[in-house]
Write an enzyme that holds these catalytic residues in place. Structure first.
Site, short mmCIF file in Angstrom:
data_model
loop_
_atom_site.label_atom_id
_atom_site.label_comp_id
_atom_site.label_asym_id
_atom_site.label_seq_id
_atom_site.Cartn_x
_atom_site.Cartn_y
_atom_site.Cartn_z
N GLU A 1 37.97 6.60 14.04
CA GLU A 1 38.27 7.76 13.19
C GLU A 1 36.98 8.30 12.60
O GLU A 1 36.22 7.56 11.97
CB GLU A 1 39.23 7.40 12.04
CG GLU A 1 39.59 8.65 11.22
CD GLU A 1 40.45 8.43 9.96
OE1 GLU A 1 40.91 9.43 9.38
OE2 GLU A 1 40.64 7.27 9.56
N GLU B 1 32.44 7.22 8.19
CA GLU B 1 32.43 8.15 7.06
C GLU B 1 30.98 8.41 6.65
O GLU B 1 30.17 7.49 6.61
CB GLU B 1 33.26 7.53 5.90
CG GLU B 1 33.17 8.20 4.56
CD GLU B 1 33.60 9.67 4.55
OE1 GLU B 1 34.67 10.01 5.08
OE2 GLU B 1 32.81 10.49 4.02
N ASP C 1 37.03 18.53 7.00
CA ASP C 1 36.63 19.65 6.15
C ASP C 1 36.80 20.96 6.92
O ASP C 1 36.31 21.07 8.05
CB ASP C 1 35.17 19.49 5.70
CG ASP C 1 34.97 18.22 4.86
OD1 ASP C 1 35.97 17.75 4.26
OD2 ASP C 1 33.85 17.69 4.81
N LYS D 1 34.16 29.53 6.36
CA LYS D 1 33.25 30.66 6.62
C LYS D 1 32.74 30.62 8.05
O LYS D 1 32.32 29.57 8.55
CB LYS D 1 32.05 30.62 5.66
CG LYS D 1 32.44 30.82 4.21
CD LYS D 1 31.22 31.16 3.37
CE LYS D 1 31.62 31.49 1.95
NZ LYS D 1 31.52 30.36 1.02
N ASP E 1 46.34 19.94 7.25
CA ASP E 1 47.26 20.84 6.54
C ASP E 1 46.72 22.26 6.61
O ASP E 1 47.35 23.19 6.12
CB ASP E 1 47.30 20.47 5.06
CG ASP E 1 45.94 20.71 4.43
OD1 ASP E 1 44.95 20.13 4.91
OD2 ASP E 1 45.85 21.53 3.49
N GLU F 1 45.42 9.64 3.19
CA GLU F 1 45.51 10.00 1.76
C GLU F 1 45.80 11.50 1.57
O GLU F 1 46.66 11.88 0.79
CB GLU F 1 44.19 9.69 1.04
CG GLU F 1 44.11 8.28 0.51
CD GLU F 1 43.05 7.47 1.24
OE1 GLU F 1 42.29 8.05 2.05
OE2 GLU F 1 42.99 6.25 1.00
N TYR F 2 45.06 12.33 2.30
CA TYR F 2 45.24 13.77 2.17
C TYR F 2 46.63 14.18 2.63
O TYR F 2 47.26 15.04 2.03
CB TYR F 2 44.18 14.52 3.00
CG TYR F 2 42.89 14.77 2.25
CD1 TYR F 2 42.30 13.78 1.47
CD2 TYR F 2 42.24 16.00 2.35
CE1 TYR F 2 41.12 14.01 0.80
CE2 TYR F 2 41.05 16.23 1.67
CZ TYR F 2 40.49 15.24 0.91
OH TYR F 2 39.32 15.48 0.24
N GLU F 3 47.08 13.55 3.69
CA GLU F 3 48.40 13.86 4.24
C GLU F 3 49.49 13.62 3.20
O GLU F 3 50.38 14.46 3.00
CB GLU F 3 48.64 12.99 5.47
CG GLU F 3 49.94 13.24 6.19
CD GLU F 3 49.99 12.48 7.52
OE1 GLU F 3 49.04 11.75 7.85
OE2 GLU F 3 50.99 12.65 8.23
N1 SAH Z 1 40.62 11.35 6.81
C1 SAH Z 1 40.80 11.26 5.35
C2 SAH Z 1 39.75 12.09 4.59
C3 SAH Z 1 39.77 13.56 4.86
S1 SAH Z 1 38.50 14.47 3.96
C4 SAH Z 1 42.20 11.70 4.99
O1 SAH Z 1 42.86 12.32 5.83
O2 SAH Z 1 42.65 11.45 3.87
C5 SAH Z 1 37.27 14.61 5.24
C6 SAH Z 1 36.30 13.42 5.23
O3 SAH Z 1 35.37 13.59 6.29
C7 SAH Z 1 35.46 13.32 3.95
O4 SAH Z 1 35.55 12.02 3.42
C8 SAH Z 1 34.05 13.67 4.41
O5 SAH Z 1 33.05 13.01 3.65
C9 SAH Z 1 34.08 13.22 5.85
N2 SAH Z 1 33.11 13.91 6.71
C10 SAH Z 1 32.80 15.21 6.71
N3 SAH Z 1 31.86 15.49 7.63
C11 SAH Z 1 31.59 14.31 8.25
C12 SAH Z 1 30.68 13.94 9.28
N4 SAH Z 1 29.87 14.85 9.86
N5 SAH Z 1 30.64 12.65 9.65
C13 SAH Z 1 31.45 11.73 9.07
N6 SAH Z 1 32.31 12.02 8.07
C14 SAH Z 1 32.38 13.29 7.67
#
Ligand code: SAH
Length: 214
Positions: free
Chosen positions: A44, A69, A118, A122, A154, A193-195
């Site tokens: 992941e 992460e 993320d 933009k 989402d 968590e976000y889900e």
């Molecule tokens: N997968 C988790 C978090 C989603 S938020 C969930 O669904 O709850 C998106 C996460 O991706 C953040 O923690 C952010 O720090 C990480 N992230 C963003 N760009 C990244 C990158 N280039 N490499 C690794 N992680 C990244």
């Protein structure tokens, strides 16, 4: 994921090399040595606080899992949560998902997950989206031939963009769900968590599964 910087995070990461790698290139081609058994490897990218990857590791002992992460504090929270569970099929990486080909050998990963990445709405930030073509090229390289990606979000804008980007890359769709939680695909779904947060507000969760043409 933006979280308040925690002073304990960096020392925690540095004192748990058996649980989380800070220099993942050193295991390139040799990731199976991080686990009790050699078995298919699932990754992941952007695991956040780790709820999904920890849940997957518990549910599927027949696979090995890596949670990657970029943010130290977030990665440390995930590792700390997993530590007492002693899961023999789970390990973590604190690194930038943009460098996957420097951490993994060609074909070393069997399946890749992106969850609630993320959105970078933009246009000038398109290249930062984890489904931008340069990321896809990287995923293809580290995945087995015809390897697959599962993506949940989402965010409708990012989902639409990702459908187009994967399609333009020549990927083959195995499924698209516009309301995962009210579909058959939800059976056995491991929530992130976000889900949980977005679904609790009544927002639909989008999901796709697609594989590379070669
Ligand atoms: N997968 C988790 C978090 C989603 S938020 C969930 O669904 O709850 C998106 C996460 O991706 C953040 O923690 C952010 O720090 C990480 N992230 C963003 N760009 C990244 C990158 N280039 N490499 C690794 N992680 C990244």
């Amino acid at each position: 994921m933006r979280v308040k910087h925690k002073k304990w995070a960096e020392p925690y990461l540095e004192s748990h090399p058996e649980l989380i790698s800070l220099n993942p290139a050193e295991f390139k081609g040799n990731w199976q040595s991080r686990f009790e058994k050699a078995q298919p490897l699932h990754l992941e990218v952007g695991m956040g606080k780790g709820q999904f990857i920890i849940g997957m590791a518990k549910k599927y002992p027949q696979y090995n899992f890596i949670g990657l992460e970029i943010e130290s504090t977030v990665a440390a929270i995930a590792a700390k949560k997993a530590e007492p569970e002693h899961l023999p099929n789970l390990t973590f990486v604190r690194a930038d998902g943009a460098g996957l080909d420097t951490y993994f050998a060609d074909g070393e990963i069997d399946q890749l997950y992106l969850n609630f990445s993320d959105p970078w709405p933009k246009t000038r930030h398109e290249k930062r989206r984890l489904t931008y073509k340069s990321f896809l090229a990287n995923y293809q390289q580290v995945l087995v031939p015809k390897g697959s990606i599962e993506f949940k979000t989402d965010n409708m804008g990012l989902f639409q963009y990702s459908l187009t980007s994967l399609n333009n890359y020549g990927m083959i769709f195995d499924g698209v769900w516009l309301d995962l939680h009210h579909s058959d695909e939800n059976e056995g779904n491991v929530e992130t968590e976000y889900e949980q947060k977005f679904a609790a507000k009544g927002q639909p969760i989008y999901k796709l599964r697609a594989h590379f043409a070669k």
